[in-house]
Design a protein around this motif. Structure first.
Motif, short mmCIF file in Angstrom:
data_model
loop_
_atom_site.label_atom_id
_atom_site.label_comp_id
_atom_site.label_asym_id
_atom_site.label_seq_id
_atom_site.Cartn_x
_atom_site.Cartn_y
_atom_site.Cartn_z
N CYS A 65 0.85 -1.19 0.00
CA CYS A 65 0.00 0.00 0.00
C CYS A 65 0.88 1.25 0.00
O CYS A 65 2.03 1.22 0.47
CB CYS A 65 -0.92 0.00 1.22
SG CYS A 65 -0.07 0.00 2.80
N SER A 66 0.36 2.32 -0.52
CA SER A 66 1.16 3.52 -0.69
C SER A 66 1.68 4.07 0.63
O SER A 66 2.78 4.61 0.70
CB SER A 66 0.34 4.60 -1.42
OG SER A 66 -0.84 4.89 -0.69
N SER A 100 -2.39 -1.49 -10.87
CA SER A 100 -2.14 -0.40 -11.81
C SER A 100 -1.80 -0.92 -13.20
O SER A 100 -2.25 -0.35 -14.21
CB SER A 100 -0.99 0.48 -11.30
OG SER A 100 -0.68 1.49 -12.23
N ASP A 198 -6.52 1.87 1.35
CA ASP A 198 -5.45 2.86 1.28
C ASP A 198 -5.55 3.73 0.03
O ASP A 198 -5.25 4.92 0.07
CB ASP A 198 -4.10 2.15 1.33
CG ASP A 198 -2.94 3.12 1.26
OD1 ASP A 198 -2.89 4.04 2.09
OD2 ASP A 198 -2.10 2.98 0.36
N ILE A 199 -5.96 3.13 -1.10
CA ILE A 199 -6.01 3.90 -2.34
C ILE A 199 -7.40 4.43 -2.64
O ILE A 199 -7.61 5.10 -3.66
CB ILE A 199 -5.54 3.04 -3.54
CG1 ILE A 199 -6.55 1.92 -3.84
CG2 ILE A 199 -4.14 2.50 -3.33
CD1 ILE A 199 -6.26 1.15 -5.11
N LEU A 203 -8.03 7.34 -5.36
CA LEU A 203 -8.70 6.80 -6.54
C LEU A 203 -10.02 7.52 -6.77
O LEU A 203 -10.38 7.85 -7.91
CB LEU A 203 -8.93 5.30 -6.37
CG LEU A 203 -9.63 4.58 -7.53
CD1 LEU A 203 -8.85 4.77 -8.82
CD2 LEU A 203 -9.80 3.09 -7.22
N CYS A 246 -1.73 8.10 -6.32
CA CYS A 246 -1.20 6.74 -6.47
C CYS A 246 -1.22 6.35 -7.94
O CYS A 246 -1.85 7.01 -8.78
CB CYS A 246 -2.00 5.74 -5.64
SG CYS A 246 -3.68 5.46 -6.21
N THR A 248 -2.65 3.94 -9.60
CA THR A 248 -3.95 3.63 -10.18
C THR A 248 -4.80 4.88 -10.35
O THR A 248 -5.47 5.07 -11.36
CB THR A 248 -4.70 2.61 -9.30
OG1 THR A 248 -3.89 1.43 -9.16
CG2 THR A 248 -6.03 2.21 -9.92
#
Length: 370
Positions: A65-66, A100, A198-199, A203, A246, A248
């Protein structure tokens, strides 16, 4: 009318990405369960070019995760990895990931996907190698144990070693130490709770910004950016470097730029520089690796993104391919695409509204802790 166009663009971006993101998350969760964290430090703990190459290749598909990239990189550095290996890992991991890569293929096709993966590897390896050459770690002299009293040596050898966690902050709660049995439930929890949680916010905003860019960029600005590649590159770099996005979430924004007439190279610059760095990572790199490594870090990302952006534009020029024609936005969505988009938006809305319905944990929003 403008609102209708906005939501139409938002839905088109969603159905183009959703199925690939969900499949990528599924694969990422399984990979996370199968790859022990100990393997990372074992293969990246040497101060040579080989460790840089390994860290780059390993970072490309790694389902981290980022918010977990920084503590994991810190752990790698503390375990004895060179500055170059640590830096290449920091660059390659955020740029691409399994989700991604799948989403890139879903929107841009195989040309963009392969080009993005290969160039991110090159940028990360160049940065790592330059760091090892121009900003080597200071040699640490190992203490001599010849003068140590036998009693002290015996005590040291018999004392239980304190196991160092793979995480330096609460943003990475995966121990990953020791052998463990594969758990499908744990894989799904990591994929659709930890990783997607997390994203979710970037996103969500990435989809909104992508749709907004598609319908809101003035025609005259698009003409300026189309006529002057260098100007468009500089504008995109100025936005992408400090911005947190991120890998993606950067895809719908890049698609919106291309559909608005911006060159594929400029969109690629955003896809490369946007996820690779942001103001938080810049501060961490300076503190962990020093000012010289930070300069190599930023210089490699900026120059590499621009050069490869120019290269992508050159490829499309000599092949006479319209880059916008590669973007897969279907007029009529299939059943799987529609269901996937609904599921994805269900997850996104849940994670966005979750803090308002649940108590905040010690990890702030709790999206980074399993």
């Amino acid at each position: 009318m403008e609102i209708t166009l906005f939501f139409e663009a938002l839905w088109q971006l969603s159905i183009a990405m959703a199925s690939y993101i969900l499949f990528g998350l599924l694969f990422a969760g399984i990979l996370h369960e199968l790859v022990p964290a100990s393997i990372v430090t074992k293969h990246l703990g040497k101060d040579n070019i080989s460790s840089v190459v390994k860290s780059t290749v390993f970072g490309i598909p790694l389902p981290v995760c980022s918010c977990g990239v920084i503590p994991l990189a810190t752990s790698i550095k503390k375990s004895g990895a060179s500055k170059g290996a640590t830096l290449s890992f920091l660059i390659s991991t955020p740029i691409t990931g399994v989700d991604s890569i799948m989403a890139t293929y879903g929107i841009f096709g195989w040309i963009f996907t392969i080009y993005r993966a290969v160039t991110s590897m090159i940028i990360a390896m160049v940065a790592g190698i330059l760091t090892n050459i121009f900003d080597k770690d200071a040699e640490i002299k190992k203490p001599s144990f010849s003068a140590v009293a036998p009693q002290a040596t015996s005590f040291t050898m018999n004392a239980p070693a304190k196991e160092e966690s793979c995480c330096s902050t609460d943003s990475c709660c995966d121990s990953g130490s020791g052998s463990k049995k594969f758990s499908f439930i744990a894989a799904m929890k990591y994929a659709f709770d930890t990783l997607l949680g997390d994203i979710a916010k970037p996103l969500f905003w990435g989809l909104l910004l992508g749709a907004l860019i598609t319908v809101a960029i003035p025609e005259n600005l698009s003409e300026v950016l189309k006529d002057s590649n260098w100007l468009s590159y500089l504008i995109v770099i100025a936005i992408a470097v400090p911005m947190y996005v991120c890998a993606t979430a950067s895809l719908p924004i890049a698609a919106g730029l291309m559909l608005s007439g911006v060159s594929a190279g400029a969109a690629f610059v955003f896809l490369s520089a946007g996820p690779a760095t942001n103001t938080v990572t810049i501060g961490v790199v300076k503190k962990m690796l020093g000012t010289r490594s930070l300069a190599i870090y930023l210089g490699s990302i900026i120059m590499g993104s621009i050069l490869f952006g120019l290269g992508l534009d050159y490829i499309f020029d000599i092949t006479s391919i319209d880059p916008a024609s590669l973007i897969h936005l279907h007029e009529e969505a299939g059943l799987i695409d529609t269901i996937s988009a609904i599921i994805l938006w269900g997850f996104l809305l849940w994670f966005i509204t979750k803090p308002y319905f649940t108590k905040k944990s010690d990890c702030n929003s709790g999206s980074c802790c399993s």
